[in-house]
Design a protein around this motif. Sequence first.
Motif, short mmCIF file in Angstrom:
data_model
loop_
_atom_site.label_atom_id
_atom_site.label_comp_id
_atom_site.label_asym_id
_atom_site.label_seq_id
_atom_site.Cartn_x
_atom_site.Cartn_y
_atom_site.Cartn_z
N VAL A 37 44.58 -54.54 31.71
CA VAL A 37 43.63 -53.69 31.00
C VAL A 37 42.18 -54.09 31.23
N ALA A 38 41.92 -55.05 32.09
CA ALA A 38 40.55 -55.48 32.36
C ALA A 38 39.79 -54.38 33.08
N PRO A 39 38.46 -54.34 32.96
CA PRO A 39 37.67 -53.34 33.68
C PRO A 39 37.93 -53.40 35.19
N LEU A 40 37.89 -52.24 35.81
CA LEU A 40 38.02 -52.15 37.27
C LEU A 40 36.62 -52.27 37.86
N ARG A 41 36.44 -53.19 38.79
CA ARG A 41 35.10 -53.54 39.26
C ARG A 41 34.93 -53.18 40.73
#
Length: 542
Positions: A401-405
């Motif tokens: 669920v971490a931001p996509l960078r």
Amino acid sequence: MNTARAGGQPPFRSLRPDLLLGLAGALALWLGFPNDFLSLPPLVLLWPVALALLGLRAPGRMAALRRGWLVSLAGGTAALYWLALPVHNVGGLPWPLAVPCALFIAACLASAGGLFSLAAQILRARPPMLLALALALLWYLLEAVYALALGFPWLPLAGALAVWPVLVQAADVVGAYGLGGLWLLAALLCLLSLPLIPQAAAPRAFCPRRPATSLATGLALAVLLLAYGAWRLDAHPFRAEPSGPESMAVLFVEGNVDQNRKWLPAFQRQTVDLYLALTRAGLAARPAADRDAKPLIIWPETALPFFFETKPALAALVRDMALEARGPLLFGAPGVERRPGRAEPAIFNRAFLLGPDGATIGHYDKEHLVPFGEYLPSWLNWGFLEALLQGVGVYETGTAVAPLRYENLALGMLICYEGIFPWLAQARVADGANILVDISNDGWFEDTPASRQHLYLTVLRALEQNRWILRGTNTGISVVVDPRGRLTARGGQFRAESLWARAGLSTAPSLYHRLAPWLLPVAALLCLVLLVLGPRGARTSD
């Protein structure tokens, strides 16, 4: 023979005002939210006001609970009638079974209205200022707790008010649920300045003290909320196309794919070709100002109706598209993972991000799944409901669920109705997201108010988190939302198209983002203190 109550009043005459109040409350709920006819957002405040009056006038606690529930059920069913459509059209259930499904959800939500009327009846002997504050706090708590407990927070007051941005600016301080409580407090203070006619069955019904003070306080609070809204909007001028290093170009692609055929294997290549053609058409119409930009291309939730990792031939076409566009490509597709010790693979509702070279940069797995649409609750794991899963199988809760960078982008991902949950957007920003992205598919609900209701519920996350929102959908409505809750770009509905837009990036947290962990416990404590203060109302029975 003319039967009368002890007070000499015929029963139908004493019931008539309550019937009118109930009708007004139900209509206010329906008309306040986007609907098929006429939407007037401020009217939604008359819904809890009517519930409070019904509770104050009720002859007993069970009567108050019943009346509040019935009014909320009537208005909620009118606002949420579209819930029956996917059950019938996609799930294949006949109308006699599909309609009760929608009624069941509306009935669950309506129980909050019943509890609110019950609280008004119990607290009716409190002084007006104390009563109004206690009820407003209770409404805030009911919205927040029901969102956590039921997982379907679809009818908060702020969700209706968001259509008019000036009404919801204070959500950047107290959040959407707190904002609803503040507006309700203003309405109740004005209401409680009016005399209420005691009933024979409720001899201790509330009689206001110092009505001028209550009215002045209510009007002052309403003016303050409006003034704050106007000030915040004026301090952040509307920018449809932000520029500079902290901005980005985006290309939305709406496939408008029929929900009833998108999962058929025979249409997989056709669906891919459709999105490729729409993307190429959009790139050919690139605005002159973005000729040299690397746009973020957004395809909607489950745009690719197959397991992207296990279809190399189709996946290659999509990877080539990112290479051709010279920019990142974000799209939804089912994800699959095989895990040691498990015979069946884990399946996820996944968002993939490809880089300009076509390689997968990362993915996000949906964290908050939709009952019946993405999984079947164990207590309702009945075979005839499996058609709602569209042949994909049961999704599992995501942990990625971490931001996509990518370069200066940190995409805080939300899939479909995850956008209506404040705590999910809160978590994305806490993890470093500088923009929120919601990919969705509202094709389940056809041409109903559902897509507009969903849109404005999601808009509130922009205000709460001080972030732009990119919302890409299958059938519409694709939008860009600025941090003040204004739509800076908006696509159409039910047509295959591409839409160019621009958005800004932000790293500054809102005041609400800092206060959010404390608001609910503080409100609960304050409400508890108010409940034990003041005289207790008389206990009556039906």
